[in-house]
Design a protein around this motif. Structure first.
Motif, PDB file in Angstrom:
ATOM      1  N   GLN A  11       0.837  -1.189   0.000  1.00  0.00           N
ATOM      2  CA  GLN A  11       0.000   0.000   0.000  1.00  0.00           C
ATOM      3  C   GLN A  11       0.874   1.242   0.000  1.00  0.00           C
ATOM      4  OE1 GLN A  11      -3.556  -0.205   2.744  1.00  0.00           O
ATOM      5  NE2 GLN A  11      -2.352  -1.872   3.627  1.00  0.00           N
ATOM      6  N   LEU A  12       0.404   2.287  -0.653  1.00  0.00           N
ATOM      7  CA  LEU A  12       1.061   3.583  -0.622  1.00  0.00           C
ATOM      8  C   LEU A  12       0.170   4.543   0.150  1.00  0.00           C
ATOM      9  CD1 LEU A  12       2.314   3.880  -4.321  1.00  0.00           C
ATOM     10  CD2 LEU A  12       3.607   3.139  -2.311  1.00  0.00           C
ATOM     11  N   VAL A  52       1.930   8.963  -6.648  1.00  0.00           N
ATOM     12  CA  VAL A  52       1.340   7.768  -6.031  1.00  0.00           C
ATOM     13  C   VAL A  52       0.395   7.081  -7.013  1.00  0.00           C
ATOM     14  CG1 VAL A  52      -0.272   7.010  -4.233  1.00  0.00           C
ATOM     15  CG2 VAL A  52       1.608   8.558  -3.660  1.00  0.00           C
ATOM     16  N   ALA A  57       0.535  -0.224  -6.873  1.00  0.00           N
ATOM     17  CA  ALA A  57       0.153  -0.332  -5.472  1.00  0.00           C
ATOM     18  C   ALA A  57      -1.050  -1.241  -5.334  1.00  0.00           C
ATOM     19  CB  ALA A  57      -0.168   1.041  -4.888  1.00  0.00           C
ATOM     20  N   ARG A  60      -4.143   2.663  -2.482  1.00  0.00           N
ATOM     21  CA  ARG A  60      -3.628   4.013  -2.297  1.00  0.00           C
ATOM     22  C   ARG A  60      -4.487   4.716  -1.258  1.00  0.00           C
ATOM     23  NH1 ARG A  60      -3.571   2.400  -7.370  1.00  0.00           N
ATOM     24  NH2 ARG A  60      -1.576   2.404  -8.481  1.00  0.00           N
ATOM     25  N   VAL A 106       3.943   1.517   2.592  1.00  0.00           N
ATOM     26  CA  VAL A 106       4.922   2.562   2.312  1.00  0.00           C
ATOM     27  C   VAL A 106       4.241   3.900   2.558  1.00  0.00           C
ATOM     28  CG1 VAL A 106       6.313   3.693   0.541  1.00  0.00           C
ATOM     29  CG2 VAL A 106       6.203   1.191   0.633  1.00  0.00           C
ATOM     30  N   LEU A 120       8.908   5.413  -5.618  1.00  0.00           N
ATOM     31  CA  LEU A 120       7.902   4.675  -4.862  1.00  0.00           C
ATOM     32  C   LEU A 120       7.913   3.199  -5.249  1.00  0.00           C
ATOM     33  CD1 LEU A 120       5.003   7.271  -5.012  1.00  0.00           C
ATOM     34  CD2 LEU A 120       6.505   6.791  -3.074  1.00  0.00           C
ATOM     35  N   VAL A 124       8.634  -0.151  -2.816  1.00  0.00           N
ATOM     36  CA  VAL A 124       7.805  -1.357  -2.793  1.00  0.00           C
ATOM     37  C   VAL A 124       8.647  -2.586  -3.114  1.00  0.00           C
ATOM     38  CG1 VAL A 124       5.886  -2.537  -3.926  1.00  0.00           C
ATOM     39  CG2 VAL A 124       5.678  -0.115  -3.334  1.00  0.00           C
ATOM     40  N   LEU A 144      10.272   9.134   3.665  1.00  0.00           N
ATOM     41  CA  LEU A 144       9.545   7.886   3.397  1.00  0.00           C
ATOM     42  C   LEU A 144       9.910   6.866   4.454  1.00  0.00           C
ATOM     43  CD1 LEU A 144       8.967   5.984   0.069  1.00  0.00           C
ATOM     44  CD2 LEU A 144      10.145   4.814   1.942  1.00  0.00           C
ATOM     45  N   GLY A 146       8.852   2.716   4.885  1.00  0.00           N
ATOM     46  CA  GLY A 146       8.110   1.534   4.471  1.00  0.00           C
ATOM     47  C   GLY A 146       8.341   0.410   5.462  1.00  0.00           C
TER      48      GLY A 146
END
Length: 220
Positions: A11-12, A52, A57, A60, A106, A120, A124, A144, A146
């Motif tokens: 997931q973002l 994003v 992903a 989101r 993340v 991004l 991941v 960031l 994660g």
């Protein structure tokens, strides 16, 4: 823009404030007015959400303090921030995302409009072989974080918005003995000088266009 999915198993999450004058980017005033600072905040948020949307992903999410506006793109779930200080709200954002969908998370803020879908996607990808991914910020924080499986102990009581925030986070990560990867350092937009430096890196962005429209010179 058509959101990318690509079967990514992470997931973002963007943690952000609604770009309301007087409530965001207060360190930009002066030299900018509260309305101008909010316009820069909205541009940064739009650029961040676009990155994003273009990155693979599983989900989101926008963890939002305030109300969503016309800047919110389709395909992004909105959840209210929970907690008192920033460390508590970050911990809650991780927990809420994991509860909704138990896959790696993340999380980024709205202060690095130069973030790209490639960065991004790399975060991941790195979570496939690491427990934690950190994107260090030039002010000593991080842009960031994660986590393969969110651990509240990493952020619980962590002093935020200090020059040693990132170093203290890394101490906790090392103490936990987890596999960690680092991303490139980025600059948070906190000051007018930061804004000009970041805009110079992304001249075709909304952020750069908004800053140029304000017509202010780079601070000395």
């Amino acid at each position: 823009m058509t959101p990318a999915t690509g079967g990514a198993a992470a997931q973002l999450v963007v943690i952000a404030k609604s770009p309301v004058p007087g409530a965001v980017k207060t360190r930009l005033t002066p030299p900018y007015t509260a309305q101008e600072a909010a316009a820069l905040a909205e541009a940064a948020l739009r650029d961040t959400l676009s990155a994003v949307a273009a990155a693979p992903a599983a989900r989101r999410v926008l963890a939002l303090l305030g109300e969503p506006g016309p800047w919110l793109p389709a395909g992004c779930d909105v959840v209210a921030q929970r907690g008192g200080d920033l460390a508590e709200r970050l911990t809650a954002a991780f927990a809420d995302a994991w509860t909704a969908l138990p896959v790696p998370v993340v999380l980024i803020g709205m202060d690095t409009p130069q973030v790209t879908p490639a960065l991004l996607s790399e975060a991941v990808r790195l979570l496939d072989g690491h427990d934690v991914v950190v994107g260090p910020a030039s002010d000593g924080g991080f842009w960031l974080l994660g986590q393969r499986t969110p651990d509240p102990a990493l952020l619980d009581g962590l002093p935020m918005s200090r020059p040693d925030t990132g170093a203290l986070l890394m101490e906790r990560i090392r103490a936990a003995g987890v596999r960690t990867a680092l991303l490139p350092e980025l600059t948070d937009v906190d000051t007018a000088a930061d804004a000009h430096a970041v805009a110079a890196r992304i001249p075709s962005s909304r952020f750069a266009a908004t800053l140029a429209a304000l017509g202010a010179d780079v601070p000395a």
